[in-house]
Scaffold this active site. Structure first.
Site, short mmCIF file in Angstrom:
data_model
loop_
_atom_site.label_atom_id
_atom_site.label_comp_id
_atom_site.label_asym_id
_atom_site.label_seq_id
_atom_site.Cartn_x
_atom_site.Cartn_y
_atom_site.Cartn_z
N CYS A 156 -1.54 6.73 9.82
CA CYS A 156 -0.32 6.18 10.40
C CYS A 156 -0.61 4.94 11.23
CB CYS A 156 0.35 7.24 11.27
SG CYS A 156 1.89 6.69 12.02
N GLU A 208 0.83 -1.19 0.00
CA GLU A 208 0.00 0.00 0.00
C GLU A 208 0.87 1.25 0.00
OE1 GLU A 208 -4.05 -1.63 2.16
OE2 GLU A 208 -2.61 -0.52 3.38
#
Length: 379
Positions: A352, A98
């Site tokens: 994150c 990703e």
């Protein structure tokens, strides 16, 4: 043998060292390499014989060993606010990684009481490995385990895919994997990203690490002017080891000595990443400990609100008030520049700590279905 275990029959044309070596062995001038990259970027589905003005040897060499792209963009999913796009990229070996495009408007807010200069810009968060062996307990990628390193070309291809969707100004190595555990591919990928035709500024590239000391010791020499970000996440060794098992191999005292040498040699600020875990590392005691640890350094501390990863995590998010208290202590008591990371892409698991490969339901795999207004975001 499974598809993901097969060796890759072709190399990416962005695998610079391999391509250069093959050209030199065949007696082909390497000055054609940047021109090939430019054509491939502009024509991602091209055939090798469509590239004009190459030496005849190149037309036979390229199709025998290289592909313009060895990866494909499987899906591109926008967050609801439209500022984040998560890219799912399928590699030649069948594995997925990703990458995340994050769009910012640098004109927002004030600078010295005046409107800020600049405009729209995009930052790309890239992956360096499939999975990760660091095992950080607050990070979804760690639950995948380690699968394999990416080649330098596979890293660069993430930038190439993203560049078709947005004009990328910054690259951060904060995606899947520990970049310094894939050191040679990292270094070569950055060298390609800063060369023609990408031409990113090294100052706009940030490499994040949990603290691989032996690699930090040579990073400035190999990648001068790039930024270093350290995932510290705790001011004392015992807490680091609890939440970051890899910290046992990199004692805090030795890590800080390595950072001191890095800063002395590079004369650059170091970015400190600090994820806020409620009741674990977010108290005033930890703020004072962190302040004392960093007060002799030139650093920017980036406080990161924890992003939930469902049933996989035993942690909870620190309250906004506690985050602000922590920030004020570092700023006011220790004069350390401290920011709080803006949360982007949580709804598509692109924030994150949330990067873990879960294949989408294929509502659409075409980026154009999600990015109808992308021209409005170009710089």
């Amino acid at each position: 043998m499974s598809e993901s275990k097969k060796s890759s029959p072709y190399k990416s044309v962005f695998d610079s060292l391999v391509l250069r070596a093959e050209f030199e062995q065949a007696g082909i001038n390497t000055r054609f390499i940047p021109l090939i990259w430019k054509f491939v970027l502009q024509n991602p589905n091209c055939k090798w014989d469509e590239i004009p003005s190459l030496p005849s040897k190149a037309y036979s060499l390229l199709p025998s060993k290289f592909r313009p792209f060895t990866s494909t963009l499987d899906s591109a999913i926008d967050s609801t606010d439209g500022v984040t796009t998560k890219l799912l990229i399928k590699l030649q070996n069948g594995a997925f990684v990703e990458a995340v495009i994050m769009r910012y408007d640098s004109r927002l807010g004030k600078l010295n009481g005046k409107p800020r200069p600049g405009g729209l810009r995009s930052t790309l968060c890239v992956s360096s490995q499939v999975g990760c062996k660091m095992g950080c307990t607050f990070c979804a990628t760690g639950t995948m385990g380690f699968k394999n390193n990416l080649s330098s070309g596979e890293i660069v291809e993430q930038l190439a895919h993203a560049s078709r969707l947005s004009t990328i100004r910054n690259v951060v190595f904060m995606g899947m994997g520990e970049p310094l555990n894939n050191y040679s591919s990292l270094v070569e990928a950055v060298r390609v990203m800063t060369a023609y035709p990408f031409q990113l500024s090294p100052k706009k590239i940030t490499v994040s690490t949990v603290g691989i000391i032996h690699a930090i010791n040579k990073l400035h020499q190999d990648l001068p002017n790039c930024n270093l970000a350290v995932s510290l996440h705790a001011p004392v060794q015992d807490i680091r080891c609890q939440i970051m098992p890899a910290a046992r191999a990199f004692p805090l005292e030795k890590l800080m000595n390595a950072l001191k040498d890095y800063q002395k040699n590079s004369q650059q600020k170091i970015f400190i990443e600090y994820i806020m875990l409620d009741g674990v590392n977010d108290g005033e005691q930890q703020a004072h400990q962190l302040g004392k640890l960093l007060e002799t350094f030139e650093v920017v501390v980036n406080l990161i609100p924890f992003n939930p990863i469902g049933s996989l995590s035993r942690f909870t998010t620190t309250s906004d008030d506690n985050v602000l208290t922590f920030q004020k202590l570092l700023r006011n008591t220790y004069n350390i520049r401290t920011t709080v990371r803006k949360q982007m892409g949580q709804d598509v698991n692109g924030a994150c700590g949330q990067l873990v490969v879960n294949l989408p339901d294929k509502r659409s795999t075409k980026s154009s279905d999600f990015l109808t207004d992308i021209e409005d975001l170009r710089i």
